[in-house]
Design an enzyme around this catalytic site. Structure first.
Site, PDB file in Angstrom:
ATOM      1  N   CYS A 109     -66.236 -51.813  15.050  1.00  0.00           N
ATOM      2  CA  CYS A 109     -65.848 -50.630  14.563  1.00  0.00           C
ATOM      3  C   CYS A 109     -66.938 -49.691  15.183  1.00  0.00           C
ATOM      4  CB  CYS A 109     -67.118 -50.414  13.267  1.00  0.00           C
ATOM      5  SG  CYS A 109     -66.801 -49.708  11.628  1.00  0.00           S
ATOM      6  N   HIS A 123     -64.016 -55.348  11.147  1.00  0.00           N
ATOM      7  CA  HIS A 123     -65.460 -56.092  10.485  1.00  0.00           C
ATOM      8  C   HIS A 123     -65.585 -57.586  10.849  1.00  0.00           C
ATOM      9  CE1 HIS A 123     -68.662 -52.406  10.005  1.00  0.00           C
ATOM     10  NE2 HIS A 123     -67.784 -52.394   9.780  1.00  0.00           N
ATOM     11  N   GLU A 130     -67.556 -59.695  10.730  1.00  0.00           N
ATOM     12  CA  GLU A 130     -68.972 -60.602  10.431  1.00  0.00           C
ATOM     13  C   GLU A 130     -68.585 -60.650   8.635  1.00  0.00           C
ATOM     14  OE1 GLU A 130     -69.962 -56.189  10.038  1.00  0.00           O
ATOM     15  OE2 GLU A 130     -69.035 -57.601  11.135  1.00  0.00           O
TER      16      GLU A 130
END
Length: 209
Positions: free
Chosen positions: A79, A180, A182
């Site tokens: 990001c 993202h 994650e």
């Protein structure tokens, strides 16, 4: 060991949880020696580009990250962390970045809601190690208002949001995800597993020297 850079502007907790989930050894740190001793580095980030660069400079991490990037050690920006890898940003003011990747960070000017937030399709452009087990057209999770205006040759994933948004970039040992991983479910976990594999390969190569 993967070093997650802690400079007070990162989505540290979610990255930690993701690495724990895939069984990766990691440390959360801003200590220069620990970063240099690591086998790979993740630079997360949430917030404004100029503030992030100021904080990195205050912590003497700009030089550290530039040295890591110019070595062969794997480095992944996520990001804002990805955006910091570029030459400069137009966010709030012209501000120099880490200059590890060619390009400029520009504001999204599209007839859609800003920030670009939520799931979007990621179309693969070329093949890299982090694509192993990742299907073309997979959906990933974005939260951003700026994007990288950069050469096509470093773009390995694109999403459409009024403009072509470079979702994933790479050059040598340097990787950047505008989305993202994650927070992108199984697909994101697979990408992080692949990054873990790249880190392990690099570590093995150093042991044989």
């Amino acid at each position: 060991m993967i070093a997650i850079i802690d400079y007070g502007m990162g989505n540290i907790r979610s990255v930690e949880q993701a690495l724990k989930h895939i069984g990766a050894a990691y440390i959360v740190t801003s200590d220069k020696e620990e970063i240099f001793r690591s086998d790979g580095v993740i630079l997360p980030g949430v917030g404004a580009f100029p503030k992030a660069m100021d904080v990195l400079e205050e912590k003497d991490l700009v030089r550290v990250l530039q040295e890591i990037g110019r070595s062969r050690k794997p480095l992944l920006g996520i990001c804002l962390g990805m955006q910091l890898l570029f030459e400069k940003s137009e966010e709030l003011q012209d501000c120099n970045g880490l200059s590890l990747l060619p390009g400029v960070i520009r504001k999204l000017k599209v007839p859609y809601k800003i920030p670009h937030m939520g799931w979007n399709e990621l179309k693969k452009e070329g093949e890299i190690a982090l694509w192993n087990g990742v299907e073309d057209g997979s959906f990933v999770y974005y939260v951003h208002s700026y994007y990288a205006d950069c050469p096509n040759e470093i773009v390995y994933g694109i999403s459409e949001y009024g403009v072509k948004v470079p979702g994933f970039v790479a050059k040598g040992n340097i990787y950047g995800a505008q989305f993202h991983p994650e927070k992108s479910g199984d697909i994101g976990m697979q990408m992080l597993k692949n990054f873990k594999g790249v880190v392990e390969t690099w570590k093995s190569s150093q042991l044989s020297i």
